[in-house]
Design a protein around this motif. Structure first.
Motif, short mmCIF file in Angstrom:
data_model
loop_
_atom_site.label_atom_id
_atom_site.label_comp_id
_atom_site.label_asym_id
_atom_site.label_seq_id
_atom_site.Cartn_x
_atom_site.Cartn_y
_atom_site.Cartn_z
N VAL A 230 0.85 -1.20 0.00
CA VAL A 230 0.00 0.00 0.00
C VAL A 230 0.88 1.25 0.00
N PHE A 231 1.87 1.27 0.88
CA PHE A 231 2.78 2.43 0.94
C PHE A 231 3.46 2.66 -0.41
N LEU A 232 4.04 1.60 -0.99
CA LEU A 232 4.79 1.75 -2.25
C LEU A 232 3.88 2.15 -3.41
N ALA A 233 2.64 1.71 -3.37
CA ALA A 233 1.69 2.06 -4.43
C ALA A 233 1.17 3.49 -4.29
N SER A 234 1.32 4.06 -3.10
CA SER A 234 0.73 5.37 -2.82
C SER A 234 1.70 6.50 -3.19
N ASP A 235 1.18 7.71 -3.19
CA ASP A 235 2.02 8.87 -3.49
C ASP A 235 3.03 9.15 -2.37
#
Ligand SMILES: NC(=O)c1ccc[n+]([C@@H]2O[C@H](COP(=O)([O-])OP(=O)(O)OC[C@H]3O[C@@H](n4cnc5c(N)ncnc54)[C@H](O)[C@@H]3O)[C@@H](O)[C@H]2O)c1
Length: 253
Positions: A230-235
């Motif tokens: 989730v973190f890596l996919a987020s801005d």
């Protein structure tokens, strides 16, 4: 919500790390194409997502097939008109054996799923992301790429290949506003864990032997990787590309 309005494809999402990541991304507002060769698993993940009010679509696909990779990208576009996240997570394990005992067919299968399957995902997902000038392509690698255990030489080589593929694709994609990142989990409590341990089920001996090699003193839960994805996919990860993020409690030190 950190992924509000985003559309994600996650392969191997009928179980383990992929299923947990699908649920976590949906909870953050993403609409998720849940892909697995095991259709029942994919449907079960979709049911879980729908129970928490999220939107998802189950698709049976074999990541070793080019046509299937093209089809899952097309499904995302047909359903929701865009593709922001492609998580190439499907993989197969190897039971520990010295190289001279391993059938050639086992090597071919591991490379087909763990390497070709990821490359094919990129082949069909990256053009869409480049056109959008936005997207994140995530790959599940392994600590086996960095600090292998004995007897899983084909699996370790397959994960080493995708760590390098991550760097190569990241360079291709960067000028188009697209990021490529891999994640290296240490042993994770999913259905594939007993195979790595050379057992039918995870028992006390196997767990203790593995935990002893992790400085933080426990194995991963699938949710440890889901939070990372989730973190890596987020801005929040906007300046992270081409790297391999070790989620390993210090195992690779
Ligand atoms: N569990 C671990 O200890 C561990 C550690 C490091 C890396 N990994 C990696 O994590 C990823 C996810 O594995 P997991 O631990 O969640 O295991 P898992 O067995 O729970 O999930 C893997 C999923 O991939 C699916 N799959 C296999 N081949 C496929 C194919 N050809 N096409 C589509 N789907 C396919 C399976 O049906 C299964 O649902 C894999 O890439 C694995 O190599 C796992």
């Amino acid at each position: 919500m950190r992924l509000d309005g985003r559309v994600a494809v996650i392969t191997g999402a009928g179980s383990g790390i992929g299923a947990a990541s699908a649920l976590a991304m949906a909870r953050e507002g993403a609409r998720v194409v849940v892909v697995d060769v095991n259709e029942a698993g994919a449907k079960a993940t979709v049911e879980q997502i729908e129970r928490v009010g999220g939107q998802a679509l189950a698709v049976r696909a074999d990541v070793t097939r080019a046509a299937d990779n093209q089809m899952i990208v097309e499904k995302a576009l047909a359903a929701w008109g865009r593709l922001d996240i492609f998580f190439a997570n499907a993989g197969v394990p190897q039971a520990p054996e010295d190289v001279e005992q391993v059938d050639e067919a086992i090597f071919d299968r591991i490379m087909a799923v763990n390497v070709k399957g990821v490359w094919l995902g990129a082949k069909y997902a990256l053009p869409v992301m480049k056109k959008q000038r936005r997207g994140v392509f995530l790959i599940t690698a392994s600590t086996a790429a960095i600090r292998p255990r004995p007897g899983v030489q084909a699996y370790a080589a397959s994960k080493g290949a995708v760590v390098t593929l991550t760097k190569s694709l990241a360079l291709e994609a960067a000028s188009h506003g697209v990021r490529v990142v891999s994640i290296a989990p240490v042993a994770t409590e999913t259905p594939m864990l007993p195979t790595f341990m050379g057992k039918r089920v995870v028992d006390e001996e196997g767990r203790a032997r593995y935990v002893a090699t992790v400085p933080l003193g426990r194995l991963n839960q699938p949710e440890d990787l889901a939070r990372t994805a989730v973190f890596l996919a987020s801005d929040d990860a906007a300046m992270i590309t081409g790297t391999c993020v070790e989620v390993d409690g210090g195992r690779c030190i």
